[in-house]
Design an enzyme around this catalytic site. Sequence first.
Site, PDB file in Angstrom:
ATOM      1  N   SER A 143       0.654  -1.121   0.168  1.00 52.62           N
ATOM      2  CA  SER A 143       0.066  -0.057  -0.026  1.00 52.62           C
ATOM      3  C   SER A 143       0.975   1.165  -0.064  1.00 52.62           C
ATOM      4  O   SER A 143       2.086   1.218  -0.465  1.00 52.62           O
ATOM      5  CB  SER A 143      -1.163   0.091   1.053  1.00 52.62           C
ATOM      6  OG  SER A 143      -2.006   0.975   0.918  1.00 52.62           O
ATOM      7  N   ASN A 144       0.411   2.518   0.553  1.00 52.01           N
ATOM      8  CA  ASN A 144       1.094   3.665   0.358  1.00 52.01           C
ATOM      9  C   ASN A 144       0.729   4.248   1.823  1.00 52.01           C
ATOM     10  O   ASN A 144      -0.382   4.030   2.381  1.00 52.01           O
ATOM     11  CB  ASN A 144       0.927   4.260  -0.931  1.00 52.01           C
ATOM     12  CG  ASN A 144      -0.458   4.695  -1.119  1.00 52.01           C
ATOM     13  OD1 ASN A 144      -1.214   5.524  -0.434  1.00 52.01           O
ATOM     14  ND2 ASN A 144      -0.877   4.023  -2.258  1.00 52.01           N
TER      15      ASN A 144
END
Length: 211
Positions: A21-22
Site C-alpha cells: 500500500s502507500n
Amino acid sequence: MHFLITAGGTREYIDPVRFISNASSGRMGFSLARAALKAGHKVTLISASDLQPPVGVEFVGVDTAAEMFEAVKKHFEKCDCLIMAAAVADYTPARVAKTKIKKTTRPLAIKLKPTADILKWAGLNRRSSPVARRSKQLIVGFALEDKDLRKNAEKKLKEKNLDMIIANTPAAIGVDIASVQIKIAGGKWLKLPSAKKAVIAQKIIALAENI
Ligand code: CTP
C-alpha cells in the site's frame, strides 16, 4: 451537483494477510466529501481509507485498485464531478497467493503488473457536453510530485483530459496541513497558502462549482 470522490491508499494483496500500500491517510478525500456536503451537494465517497465515513455521504468501501475502478465505473454516470483524491496503486501483484506465503531462507521476488488508470478512463469516458438533461462532467485529479511539480502536473492535466489538477508534494501525505497548487485547464497556476486540508477542500469545491 453530485460529487463522486475517491479517497485513501488502495491495498494490493500478496496473499490473504499481506498487502502493498502507500502512506495516504484519506484525509484530503474525506475533507473534500465534507466540504461538498456542507456546500449542499450530493456526495458518493469511494474509500480505501480506515477513516469513519462522514454522515450524509453515500459510502462505498473498497480495498484494491481493481475494486476502486469497478466502483467508479458503477457510480460515474450519475455524477457531475469526479474528484480522484485516492492514492491508487500503480502496480498490483501479478498473482495473489490463495494461502499465506510461508517464509524460507531464500530471497522472495513478487512480480507486479500495472493497474488500470481510473482517472484516464474517466477522462476518456465522460460527458463533455450536456446529454439528455444530464450536465457535462468535470474531472479533477491530483498529482503528487517531488520534482518539476508544475511541469509534471500539467502533463497529467493534458494527457488525462482533466478540468482541474491539484498538485502537492509528499510532505502532504498523512498530515492535516497541505500546501497545494491548482491549475484549471486553460488557466493559470494558483498557489494556495499552506492550510488545513478542510480549508483547501472548500476552495477546490468552490472552484469546481465555478467551472
Ligand atoms: N490515479 C488513478 N488510477 C491509477 C493511478 C492514479 O486514477 N491507477 C489517479 C490518482 O487518483 C490521482 C492521479 O491519478 O488523481 C495521479 O496521477 P498518476 O499519473 O497516476 O500519478 P502517479 O501515480 O504518482 O504517477 P507518476 O509515477 O507518473 O507520477
